[in-house]
Design an enzyme around this catalytic site. Structure first.
Site, PDB file in Angstrom:
ATOM      1  N   ASP A 248     -56.056 -36.582  81.927  1.00  0.00           N
ATOM      2  CA  ASP A 248     -56.419 -35.694  83.028  1.00  0.00           C
ATOM      3  C   ASP A 248     -56.947 -34.384  82.447  1.00  0.00           C
ATOM      4  OD1 ASP A 248     -56.022 -35.353  86.148  1.00  0.00           O
ATOM      5  OD2 ASP A 248     -55.478 -33.437  85.206  1.00  0.00           O
ATOM      6  N   ASN A 256     -64.300 -25.970  88.965  1.00  0.00           N
ATOM      7  CA  ASN A 256     -65.206 -26.160  90.096  1.00  0.00           C
ATOM      8  C   ASN A 256     -65.281 -24.917  90.968  1.00  0.00           C
ATOM      9  OD1 ASN A 256     -66.188 -28.759  89.639  1.00  0.00           O
ATOM     10  ND2 ASN A 256     -64.433 -29.738  90.624  1.00  0.00           N
ATOM     11  N   HIS A 261     -69.608 -26.886  91.254  1.00  0.00           N
ATOM     12  CA  HIS A 261     -69.450 -28.334  91.018  1.00  0.00           C
ATOM     13  C   HIS A 261     -70.420 -28.853  89.949  1.00  0.00           C
ATOM     14  CE1 HIS A 261     -66.548 -29.190  94.196  1.00  0.00           C
ATOM     15  NE2 HIS A 261     -67.193 -28.302  94.946  1.00  0.00           N
ATOM     16  N   ASP A 265     -69.332 -31.144  86.869  1.00  0.00           N
ATOM     17  CA  ASP A 265     -69.978 -32.394  86.458  1.00  0.00           C
ATOM     18  C   ASP A 265     -70.349 -32.356  84.979  1.00  0.00           C
ATOM     19  OD1 ASP A 265     -69.729 -33.259  89.042  1.00  0.00           O
ATOM     20  OD2 ASP A 265     -71.826 -32.898  89.596  1.00  0.00           O
ATOM     21  N   GLU A 291     -61.165 -36.202  88.024  1.00  0.00           N
ATOM     22  CA  GLU A 291     -61.138 -35.741  86.636  1.00  0.00           C
ATOM     23  C   GLU A 291     -60.164 -36.543  85.790  1.00  0.00           C
ATOM     24  OE1 GLU A 291     -57.990 -33.270  88.759  1.00  0.00           O
ATOM     25  OE2 GLU A 291     -59.890 -34.245  89.213  1.00  0.00           O
TER      26      GLU A 291
END
Length: 375
Positions: A248, A256, A261, A265, A291
């Site tokens: 994780d 974010n 965002h 990414d 994630e």
């Protein structure tokens, strides 16, 4: 094509050509039987020295073809089947044989088209016409020679026989041309179909890749990972282990929120790039959701697996996403081992519990659940 494949192909071709030669040899045997019938009915003079020599030469010519096919030396020629050569030799022998006949000559004319049929599917149209011309001029020349020698019994019958032979040979030439054109069209359609099949197979592979991979990171998706992990678990042998880890990315929601965002990414893509560089070809990494990622290392142990996860954690902490300034990248890992007769869902639950423990312990660390694994 590999040498073994070439040998198999040549062996099959050799067997096919020997079968075709067997058909030709059987035709010679049937013609010999017809000659025996003619001999018994006084339509053919008894075999003297010339007749025996003729029969010996015929047998010798077929022995030569057999040796070529048997030894594979026929493969040195442009046409390994030697179809044209066999037809030409047969036409010469038949014309010489007809010279010995008088009354029964017309009955044996049917052997000319029988010989020519061997080349309908094999010879190019111009080659077939060349053989047909040899047959026609051979038979016509035989009758002209007898007429010149005043030995032609019935010129009208001879003209009729020559005309019938010409019609049959012209028809066979046209038919051979039609067959070859049809074969070319079928070959072109087969190649086109093969090209379409290759295209469809390529599209199917692309669809399979799309169905098996995550569009953003290019890693496997969760469904495909579960399929691969189940297969790996079924193939697992006693005494061996597979490493299973849930990964994780720490504080991903904050990335974010702060950077947007698009930056998130880019961080996910950066992790995928770093992970590919740290893992072996046979290791399986997939995006498990959001994630979170899942990792399977075949044939490993506790020390090797822990070292791999630590190497991945350290490499990601030093990574710099391209075009984005994100500080303090880190990840947390929950590790366990898969053993023989283990349950994948239970193993994932163990890894999830270990990941939860890593999160509670301050993140940016690898935590293991080895205690649930049999020694």
């Amino acid at each position: 094509m590999s040498s073994s494949s070439q040998r198999v192909t040549q062996h099959r071709l050799k067997g096919l050509l020997l079968k075709r030669f067997g058909m030709a040899a059987a035709t010679y045997a049937l013609i010999a039987l017809v000659c025996a019938v003619a001999l018994l009915n006084d339509l053919l003079p008894p075999p003297a020295g010339t007749g025996l020599l003729f029969g010996g030469l015929v047998a010798l010519s077929q022995l030569g073809f057999f040796i070529l096919f048997r030894t594979g030396k026929n493969l040195r020629f442009r046409d390994p089947s030697l179809t044209e050569a066999q037809i030409l030799v047969a036409l010469v022998w038949l014309t010489l044989l007809l010279a010995a006949f008088d009354q029964g000559r017309g009955s044996l004319l049917v052997i000319y088209p029988l010989i020519m049929l061997f080349g309908v599917f094999q010879l190019q149209p111009r080659v077939f016409v060349r053989c047909a011309l040899l047959a026609f001029f051979g038979f016509a020349g035989l009758n002209l020679f007898e007429a010149y020698s005043l030995r032609l019994a019935d010129p009208a019958v001879a003209i009729l026989q020559i005309s019938v032979l010409a019609v049959v040979l012209v028809w066979l030439s046209l038919f051979a041309s039609y067959v070859q054109a049809l074969r070319r069209r079928m070959r072109q359609r087969r190649f086109a179909l093969q090209a379409h099949q290759d295209t469809l197979r390529g599209m199917m592979r692309q669809l399979e890749d799309l169905a098996a991979t995550d569009e953003l990171t290019g890693l496997f998706n969760r469904r495909h990972f579960l399929r691969l992990a189940s297969r790996a678990l079924e193939a697992l042998e006693g005494g061996r282990h597979h490493g299973l880890a849930l990964i994780d990315l720490d504080h991903f929601k904050r990335i974010n929120d702060v950077h947007g965002h698009a930056a998130g990414d880019r961080v996910l893509q950066t992790f995928a790039t770093v992970a590919r560089a740290c893992l072996r070809d046979g290791d399986i990494l997939a995006r498990y959701g959001g994630e979170e990622f899942v990792l399977l290392l075949p044939n490993t142990d506790c020390e090797q697996f822990a070292a791999c996860c630590e190497r991945l954690r350290d490499a990601f902490s030093r990574a710099e996403p391209m075009g984005v300034k994100v500080d303090d990248l880190s990840l947390s890992v929950g590790m366990t081992l898969l053993t023989l007769h283990d349950d994948l869902d239970e193993a994932l639950h163990r890894a999830d519990q270990a990941l939860y423990q890593a999160k509670r312990s301050g993140r940016n660390r690898c935590t293991a659940a080895w205690e649930a694994v049999d020694a």
